[in-house]
Motif scaffolding. Structure first.
Motif, PDB file in Angstrom:
ATOM      1  N   LEU A  28       0.882  -1.280  -0.015  1.00  7.69           N
ATOM      2  CA  LEU A  28      -0.010   0.022   0.055  1.00  7.69           C
ATOM      3  C   LEU A  28       0.851   1.240   0.084  1.00  7.69           C
ATOM      4  O   LEU A  28       2.032   1.240   0.310  1.00  7.69           O
ATOM      5  CB  LEU A  28      -0.968   0.029   1.175  1.00  7.69           C
ATOM      6  N   THR A  29       0.101   2.370  -0.270  1.00 13.50           N
ATOM      7  CA  THR A  29       0.894   3.635  -0.343  1.00 13.50           C
ATOM      8  C   THR A  29       1.112   3.945   1.069  1.00 13.50           C
ATOM      9  O   THR A  29       0.535   3.753   2.120  1.00 13.50           O
ATOM     10  CB  THR A  29      -0.031   4.805  -0.830  1.00 13.50           C
ATOM     11  N   GLY A  30       2.659   4.502   1.293  1.00 10.75           N
ATOM     12  CA  GLY A  30       2.895   4.878   2.735  1.00 10.75           C
ATOM     13  C   GLY A  30       3.765   3.635   3.403  1.00 10.75           C
ATOM     14  O   GLY A  30       3.999   3.791   4.527  1.00 10.75           O
ATOM     15  N   ALA A  98       3.183   0.031  11.213  1.00 15.92           N
ATOM     16  CA  ALA A  98       2.498   0.824  12.259  1.00 15.92           C
ATOM     17  C   ALA A  98       1.330   1.528  11.547  1.00 15.92           C
ATOM     18  O   ALA A  98       0.677   2.524  12.116  1.00 15.92           O
ATOM     19  CB  ALA A  98       3.550   2.090  12.707  1.00 15.92           C
ATOM     20  N   CYS A  99       0.558   0.991  10.734  1.00 14.40           N
ATOM     21  CA  CYS A  99      -0.374   1.391   9.973  1.00 14.40           C
ATOM     22  C   CYS A  99      -1.893   1.338  10.909  1.00 14.40           C
ATOM     23  O   CYS A  99      -1.650   0.501  11.931  1.00 14.40           O
ATOM     24  CB  CYS A  99      -0.747   0.862   8.704  1.00 14.40           C
ATOM     25  N   ASP A 133      10.789   1.372  13.319  1.00  9.45           N
ATOM     26  CA  ASP A 133      11.342   2.464  14.251  1.00  9.45           C
ATOM     27  C   ASP A 133      10.220   3.473  14.643  1.00  9.45           C
ATOM     28  O   ASP A 133      10.447   3.812  15.862  1.00  9.45           O
ATOM     29  CB  ASP A 133      12.071   3.284  13.435  1.00  9.45           C
ATOM     30  N   ARG A 134       9.027   2.950  14.362  1.00 11.33           N
ATOM     31  CA  ARG A 134       8.058   3.622  14.847  1.00 11.33           C
ATOM     32  C   ARG A 134       7.632   3.136  16.009  1.00 11.33           C
ATOM     33  O   ARG A 134       7.533   1.794  16.575  1.00 11.33           O
ATOM     34  CB  ARG A 134       6.809   3.946  14.083  1.00 11.33           C
ATOM     35  N   PRO A 135       7.187   3.895  17.266  1.00 13.20           N
ATOM     36  CA  PRO A 135       6.668   3.262  18.587  1.00 13.20           C
ATOM     37  C   PRO A 135       5.772   2.479  18.325  1.00 13.20           C
ATOM     38  O   PRO A 135       5.394   1.546  19.205  1.00 13.20           O
ATOM     39  CB  PRO A 135       6.312   4.374  19.303  1.00 13.20           C
ATOM     40  N   ASP A 136       4.465   2.603  17.624  1.00 12.19           N
ATOM     41  CA  ASP A 136       3.496   1.890  17.410  1.00 12.19           C
ATOM     42  C   ASP A 136       3.511   0.800  16.502  1.00 12.19           C
ATOM     43  O   ASP A 136       2.351   0.109  16.399  1.00 12.19           O
ATOM     44  CB  ASP A 136       2.228   2.883  17.287  1.00 12.19           C
ATOM     45  N   ALA A 137       4.820   0.138  15.931  1.00  8.42           N
ATOM     46  CA  ALA A 137       4.913  -0.635  14.912  1.00  8.42           C
ATOM     47  C   ALA A 137       4.477  -2.067  15.689  1.00  8.42           C
ATOM     48  O   ALA A 137       4.970  -2.446  16.965  1.00  8.42           O
ATOM     49  CB  ALA A 137       6.281  -0.680  14.593  1.00  8.42           C
ATOM     50  N   ARG A 138       3.884  -2.631  14.894  1.00  6.11           N
ATOM     51  CA  ARG A 138       3.738  -4.170  15.098  1.00  6.11           C
ATOM     52  C   ARG A 138       4.802  -5.049  14.956  1.00  6.11           C
ATOM     53  O   ARG A 138       5.447  -4.823  13.936  1.00  6.11           O
ATOM     54  CB  ARG A 138       2.495  -4.784  14.661  1.00  6.11           C
ATOM     55  N   ALA A 140       6.882  -8.324  13.764  1.00 11.43           N
ATOM     56  CA  ALA A 140       6.790  -9.340  12.697  1.00 11.43           C
ATOM     57  C   ALA A 140       5.856 -10.520  13.221  1.00 11.43           C
ATOM     58  O   ALA A 140       5.099 -10.981  12.214  1.00 11.43           O
ATOM     59  CB  ALA A 140       8.109  -9.888  12.074  1.00 11.43           C
ATOM     60  N   HIS A 141       6.097 -11.038  14.389  1.00 12.44           N
ATOM     61  CA  HIS A 141       5.383 -11.981  15.039  1.00 12.44           C
ATOM     62  C   HIS A 141       3.894 -11.484  14.942  1.00 12.44           C
ATOM     63  O   HIS A 141       3.018 -12.536  14.403  1.00 12.44           O
ATOM     64  CB  HIS A 141       5.785 -12.515  16.222  1.00 12.44           C
ATOM     65  N   GLN A 142       3.493 -10.445  15.179  1.00 14.48           N
ATOM     66  CA  GLN A 142       2.305 -10.064  15.368  1.00 14.48           C
ATOM     67  C   GLN A 142       1.413  -9.997  13.887  1.00 14.48           C
ATOM     68  O   GLN A 142       0.266 -10.414  13.728  1.00 14.48           O
ATOM     69  CB  GLN A 142       1.909  -8.480  15.994  1.00 14.48           C
ATOM     70  N   ILE A 143       2.388  -9.387  12.916  1.00 14.38           N
ATOM     71  CA  ILE A 143       1.824  -9.250  11.496  1.00 14.38           C
ATOM     72  C   ILE A 143       1.670 -11.109  11.015  1.00 14.38           C
ATOM     73  O   ILE A 143       0.762 -11.152  10.384  1.00 14.38           O
ATOM     74  CB  ILE A 143       3.015  -8.626  10.696  1.00 14.38           C
ATOM     75  N   LYS A 144       2.645 -11.598  11.239  1.00  9.71           N
ATOM     76  CA  LYS A 144       2.417 -13.076  10.816  1.00  9.71           C
ATOM     77  C   LYS A 144       1.217 -13.667  11.215  1.00  9.71           C
ATOM     78  O   LYS A 144       0.363 -14.294  10.662  1.00  9.71           O
ATOM     79  CB  LYS A 144       3.697 -13.737  11.065  1.00  9.71           C
TER      80      LYS A 144
END
Length: 192
Positions: A28-30, A98-99, A133-138, A140-144
């Motif tokens: 996606l964009t961004g 962090a989206c 690097d963003r504080p609200d980033a998920r 890799a395990h959470q995304i998986k």
């Protein structure tokens, strides 16, 4: 003596050519696709704007060259992604870690669509959980887990890694793993 030195310098065979792989980069964009590719190519990242249409970069690594077709991620462009899949040997799918929840769901749907597409379904996938690097980033395990990758990508060749353009050494190592998958795929016997 100088003749020996000259012969040692001149008479060496050129290094073997690095293999080249054609890769499509979607997301996606961004998500940071353009920024990531610019950093991999040691280009300036000032003034980067979202890609409208597509962008092609040859990204050199010590053991291979990736010819990357980066496709813009807006809704008006996503519907044309499949027109650029032909000839691809691998897929880089970039997710903004962090989206918003809605964007994460859209990313999941787009990844699912790519994994099922007839021109991509047998190719190696590199899924990058970018912007760590963003504080609200998920993670890799959470995304998986959210993407249900164990089920979604069962039987497929894929890597999911967390990354940030703030740590390009890690990004390069991740791409090294992806190149190994591309090389393995290239060694597979062709099916007729």
């Amino acid at each position: 003596m100088w003749a020996l030195c000259l012969r040692a310098l001149c008479c060496k065979a050129p290094p073997p050519p690095r293999p080249e792989f054609d890769v499509v980069c979607i997301g996606l964009t961004g998500t940071g696709k353009t920024h990531l590719l610019a950093r991999l190519c040691s280009e300036s990242t000032e003034g980067i704007v979202p890609t409208t249409g597509f962008n092609i970069k040859a990204v050199a690594f010590p053991n291979a060259i990736l010819n990357v077709k980066e496709l813009g991620g807006t809704d008006s462009i996503k519907k044309y992604w499949s027109r650029y899949y032909q000839g691809s040997q691998g897929v880089v799918f970039v997710v903004n870690s962090a989206c918003s929840q809605a964007e994460l769901e859209t990313s999941r749907a787009e990844l699912y669509s790519a994994l099922q597409h007839p021109q991509l379904c047998t190719l190696p996938f590199l899924i990058l959980a970018n912007q760590q690097d963003r504080p609200d980033a998920r993670s890799a395990h959470q995304i998986k887990k959210y993407f249900e990758l164990e089920t979604l990508a069962r039987g497929k060749s894929w890597i999911l890694e967390a990354c940030t353009t703030e740590n390009m050494e890690t990004v390069k190592l991740i791409f090294g793993q992806f190149i190994s998958l591309l090389e393995e795929k290239e060694q597979e016997p062709s099916r007729i």
